[in-house]
Write a protein that holds these residues in place. Structure first.
Motif, PDB file in Angstrom:
ATOM      1  N   ALA A   1       0.846  -1.199   0.000  1.00 52.93           N
ATOM      2  CA  ALA A   1       0.000   0.000   0.000  1.00 52.93           C
ATOM      3  C   ALA A   1       0.880   1.248   0.000  1.00 52.93           C
ATOM      4  CB  ALA A   1      -0.912   0.007   1.218  1.00 52.93           C
ATOM      5  N   THR A   2       0.495   2.217  -0.793  1.00 53.16           N
ATOM      6  CA  THR A   2       1.254   3.473  -0.851  1.00 53.16           C
ATOM      7  C   THR A   2       0.515   4.633  -0.212  1.00 53.16           C
ATOM      8  OG1 THR A   2       0.378   3.927  -3.055  1.00 53.16           O
ATOM      9  CG2 THR A   2       2.493   2.768  -2.929  1.00 53.16           C
ATOM     10  N   SER A   3      -0.738   4.432   0.125  1.00 46.00           N
ATOM     11  CA  SER A   3      -1.498   5.440   0.864  1.00 46.00           C
ATOM     12  C   SER A   3      -2.664   4.747   1.554  1.00 46.00           C
ATOM     13  CB  SER A   3      -2.000   6.565  -0.044  1.00 46.00           C
ATOM     14  OG  SER A   3      -2.930   6.057  -0.981  1.00 46.00           O
ATOM     15  N   ALA A   4      -3.132   5.363   2.613  1.00 45.30           N
ATOM     16  CA  ALA A   4      -4.251   4.800   3.366  1.00 45.30           C
ATOM     17  C   ALA A   4      -4.812   5.873   4.276  1.00 45.30           C
ATOM     18  CB  ALA A   4      -3.791   3.608   4.201  1.00 45.30           C
ATOM     19  N   THR A   5      -6.004   5.647   4.775  1.00 46.35           N
ATOM     20  CA  THR A   5      -6.618   6.543   5.737  1.00 46.35           C
ATOM     21  C   THR A   5      -7.541   5.736   6.631  1.00 46.35           C
ATOM     22  OG1 THR A   5      -7.879   8.578   6.030  1.00 46.35           O
ATOM     23  CG2 THR A   5      -8.551   7.148   4.217  1.00 46.35           C
ATOM     24  N   ASP A   6      -7.774   6.223   7.827  1.00 49.17           N
ATOM     25  CA  ASP A   6      -8.793   5.583   8.648  1.00 49.17           C
ATOM     26  C   ASP A   6     -10.143   6.074   8.152  1.00 49.17           C
ATOM     27  OD1 ASP A   6      -8.778   8.236   9.560  1.00 49.17           O
ATOM     28  OD2 ASP A   6      -9.356   7.634  11.564  1.00 49.17           O
ATOM     29  N   VAL A   7     -11.188   5.424   8.538  1.00 50.46           N
ATOM     30  CA  VAL A   7     -12.508   5.850   8.073  1.00 50.46           C
ATOM     31  C   VAL A   7     -13.371   6.384   9.208  1.00 50.46           C
ATOM     32  CG1 VAL A   7     -12.541   4.420   6.010  1.00 50.46           C
ATOM     33  CG2 VAL A   7     -13.440   3.494   8.158  1.00 50.46           C
ATOM     34  N   THR A   8     -12.740   6.710  10.335  1.00 46.06           N
ATOM     35  CA  THR A   8     -13.495   7.347  11.403  1.00 46.06           C
ATOM     36  C   THR A   8     -13.654   8.821  11.062  1.00 46.06           C
ATOM     37  OG1 THR A   8     -11.473   7.767  12.654  1.00 46.06           O
ATOM     38  CG2 THR A   8     -12.636   5.737  13.143  1.00 46.06           C
ATOM     39  N   GLY A   9     -14.624   9.445  11.613  1.00 46.85           N
ATOM     40  CA  GLY A   9     -14.826  10.875  11.367  1.00 46.85           C
ATOM     41  C   GLY A   9     -15.553  11.135  10.062  1.00 46.85           C
ATOM     42  N   PHE A  10     -14.849  11.045   8.955  1.00 46.76           N
ATOM     43  CA  PHE A  10     -15.462  11.350   7.660  1.00 46.76           C
ATOM     44  C   PHE A  10     -16.044  10.124   6.985  1.00 46.76           C
ATOM     45  CE2 PHE A  10     -12.408  14.877   8.083  1.00 46.76           C
ATOM     46  CZ  PHE A  10     -13.313  15.918   8.027  1.00 46.76           C
ATOM     47  N   GLY A  11     -15.803   8.939   7.515  1.00 46.61           N
ATOM     48  CA  GLY A  11     -16.343   7.722   6.942  1.00 46.61           C
ATOM     49  C   GLY A  11     -15.638   7.309   5.663  1.00 46.61           C
ATOM     50  N   LEU A  12     -15.938   6.117   5.212  1.00 49.16           N
ATOM     51  CA  LEU A  12     -15.300   5.559   4.024  1.00 49.16           C
ATOM     52  C   LEU A  12     -15.474   6.471   2.815  1.00 49.16           C
ATOM     53  CD1 LEU A  12     -13.929   3.261   2.452  1.00 49.16           C
ATOM     54  CD2 LEU A  12     -16.191   2.232   2.191  1.00 49.16           C
ATOM     55  N   LEU A  13     -16.687   6.886   2.547  1.00 54.36           N
ATOM     56  CA  LEU A  13     -16.938   7.677   1.341  1.00 54.36           C
ATOM     57  C   LEU A  13     -16.261   9.035   1.395  1.00 54.36           C
ATOM     58  CD1 LEU A  13     -18.271   7.634  -1.377  1.00 54.36           C
ATOM     59  CD2 LEU A  13     -20.358   8.494  -0.333  1.00 54.36           C
ATOM     60  N   GLY A  14     -16.298   9.696   2.542  1.00 57.92           N
ATOM     61  CA  GLY A  14     -15.656  11.003   2.658  1.00 57.92           C
ATOM     62  C   GLY A  14     -14.167  10.934   2.378  1.00 57.92           C
ATOM     63  N   HIS A  15     -13.496   9.943   2.970  1.00 58.47           N
ATOM     64  CA  HIS A  15     -12.058   9.797   2.744  1.00 58.47           C
ATOM     65  C   HIS A  15     -11.760   9.324   1.327  1.00 58.47           C
ATOM     66  CE1 HIS A  15     -10.471  10.757   6.648  1.00 58.47           C
ATOM     67  NE2 HIS A  15     -11.360   9.986   7.236  1.00 58.47           N
ATOM     68  N   LEU A  16     -12.573   8.412   0.812  1.00 59.47           N
ATOM     69  CA  LEU A  16     -12.348   7.876  -0.525  1.00 59.47           C
ATOM     70  C   LEU A  16     -12.460   8.969  -1.590  1.00 59.47           C
ATOM     71  CD1 LEU A  16     -11.778   5.335  -2.175  1.00 59.47           C
ATOM     72  CD2 LEU A  16     -14.249   4.988  -2.306  1.00 59.47           C
ATOM     73  N   VAL A  17     -13.438   9.841  -1.452  1.00 64.61           N
ATOM     74  CA  VAL A  17     -13.598  10.948  -2.404  1.00 64.61           C
ATOM     75  C   VAL A  17     -12.361  11.838  -2.391  1.00 64.61           C
ATOM     76  CG1 VAL A  17     -14.891  13.086  -2.840  1.00 64.61           C
ATOM     77  CG2 VAL A  17     -16.116  10.963  -2.421  1.00 64.61           C
ATOM     78  N   GLU A  18     -11.871  12.174  -1.205  1.00 62.29           N
ATOM     79  CA  GLU A  18     -10.681  13.029  -1.114  1.00 62.29           C
ATOM     80  C   GLU A  18      -9.455  12.362  -1.730  1.00 62.29           C
ATOM     81  OE1 GLU A  18     -10.493  16.256  -0.183  1.00 62.29           O
ATOM     82  OE2 GLU A  18     -12.664  16.070  -0.177  1.00 62.29           O
ATOM     83  N   MET A  19      -9.269  11.075  -1.456  1.00 61.41           N
ATOM     84  CA  MET A  19      -8.111  10.362  -2.007  1.00 61.41           C
ATOM     85  C   MET A  19      -8.229  10.222  -3.522  1.00 61.41           C
ATOM     86  SD  MET A  19      -7.563   7.461   0.933  1.00 61.41           S
ATOM     87  CE  MET A  19      -6.080   6.753   0.214  1.00 61.41           C
ATOM     88  N   ALA A  20      -9.432   9.945  -4.016  1.00 57.69           N
ATOM     89  CA  ALA A  20      -9.620   9.798  -5.462  1.00 57.69           C
ATOM     90  C   ALA A  20      -9.371  11.123  -6.180  1.00 57.69           C
ATOM     91  CB  ALA A  20     -11.027   9.282  -5.759  1.00 57.69           C
ATOM     92  N   LYS A  21      -9.883  12.210  -5.624  1.00 57.44           N
ATOM     93  CA  LYS A  21      -9.646  13.528  -6.233  1.00 57.44           C
ATOM     94  C   LYS A  21      -8.161  13.850  -6.270  1.00 57.44           C
ATOM     95  CE  LYS A  21     -13.932  15.949  -5.056  1.00 57.44           C
ATOM     96  NZ  LYS A  21     -14.497  17.038  -4.223  1.00 57.44           N
ATOM     97  N   ALA A  22      -7.473  13.627  -5.156  1.00 55.11           N
ATOM     98  CA  ALA A  22      -6.052  13.951  -5.067  1.00 55.11           C
ATOM     99  C   ALA A  22      -5.220  13.091  -6.014  1.00 55.11           C
ATOM    100  CB  ALA A  22      -5.562  13.779  -3.634  1.00 55.11           C
ATOM    101  N   SER A  23      -5.699  11.903  -6.319  1.00 57.93           N
ATOM    102  CA  SER A  23      -4.960  10.977  -7.180  1.00 57.93           C
ATOM    103  C   SER A  23      -5.445  11.004  -8.621  1.00 57.93           C
ATOM    104  CB  SER A  23      -5.093   9.552  -6.641  1.00 57.93           C
ATOM    105  OG  SER A  23      -4.610   9.477  -5.322  1.00 57.93           O
ATOM    106  N   SER A  24      -6.491  11.794  -8.889  1.00 60.95           N
ATOM    107  CA  SER A  24      -7.085  11.867 -10.239  1.00 60.95           C
ATOM    108  C   SER A  24      -7.479  10.483 -10.763  1.00 60.95           C
ATOM    109  CB  SER A  24      -6.130  12.556 -11.216  1.00 60.95           C
ATOM    110  OG  SER A  24      -5.860  13.868 -10.793  1.00 60.95           O
ATOM    111  N   VAL A  25      -8.151   9.721  -9.913  1.00 61.80           N
ATOM    112  CA  VAL A  25      -8.615   8.397 -10.318  1.00 61.80           C
ATOM    113  C   VAL A  25     -10.125   8.289 -10.129  1.00 61.80           C
ATOM    114  CG1 VAL A  25      -6.418   7.260  -9.794  1.00 61.80           C
ATOM    115  CG2 VAL A  25      -8.205   7.372  -8.041  1.00 61.80           C
ATOM    116  N   VAL A  26     -10.706   7.311 -10.788  1.00 64.25           N
ATOM    117  CA  VAL A  26     -12.117   6.977 -10.620  1.00 64.25           C
ATOM    118  C   VAL A  26     -12.174   5.719  -9.779  1.00 64.25           C
ATOM    119  CG1 VAL A  26     -14.211   6.245 -11.819  1.00 64.25           C
ATOM    120  CG2 VAL A  26     -12.750   8.003 -12.821  1.00 64.25           C
ATOM    121  N   VAL A  27     -13.108   5.664  -8.855  1.00 64.65           N
ATOM    122  CA  VAL A  27     -13.206   4.540  -7.927  1.00 64.65           C
ATOM    123  C   VAL A  27     -14.568   3.885  -8.071  1.00 64.65           C
ATOM    124  CG1 VAL A  27     -13.163   3.888  -5.498  1.00 64.65           C
ATOM    125  CG2 VAL A  27     -11.683   5.722  -6.311  1.00 64.65           C
ATOM    126  N   GLU A  28     -14.579   2.563  -8.009  1.00 64.55           N
ATOM    127  CA  GLU A  28     -15.826   1.806  -8.026  1.00 64.55           C
ATOM    128  C   GLU A  28     -15.851   0.925  -6.790  1.00 64.55           C
ATOM    129  OE1 GLU A  28     -17.635  -1.782 -10.690  1.00 64.55           O
ATOM    130  OE2 GLU A  28     -16.857  -0.041 -11.781  1.00 64.55           O
TER     131      GLU A  28
END
Length: 79
Positions: A26-53
């Motif tokens: 793994a080259t990046s990760a986040t916990d999902v407390t606070g903002f939850g899975l979707l909140g963190h996933l959106v931020e990581m996807a935007k920062a990485s310019s990727v689409v997530v399914e």
């Protein structure tokens, strides 16, 4: 109760999980407390310019999570 159990799970140390992720490349990760899975996933996807399914059926839920949503209890980020 379910809320207490959820809070307890959010307070668990994540060091062991980090070791496992690192071992598997793994080259990046986040916990999902606070903002939850979707909140963190959106931020990581935007920062990485990727689409997530997501496969929603494969994502485990905390006990009582669906009941909270059915009762109108949501994250503060939903408002």
């Amino acid at each position: 109760d379910d809320i207490s159990a959820a809070l307890d799970s959010m307070c668990q140390a994540s060091g062991k999980a980090a070791e496992i992720l690192e071992r598997h490349g793994a080259t990046s990760a986040t916990d999902v407390t606070g903002f939850g899975l979707l909140g963190h996933l959106v931020e990581m996807a935007k920062a990485s310019s990727v689409v997530v399914e997501l496969n929603l059926a494969a994502i485990p839920l905390l006990d009582g999570a669906l009941k909270c949503v059915q009762d109108g209890i949501f994250s503060s980020l939903q408002h």
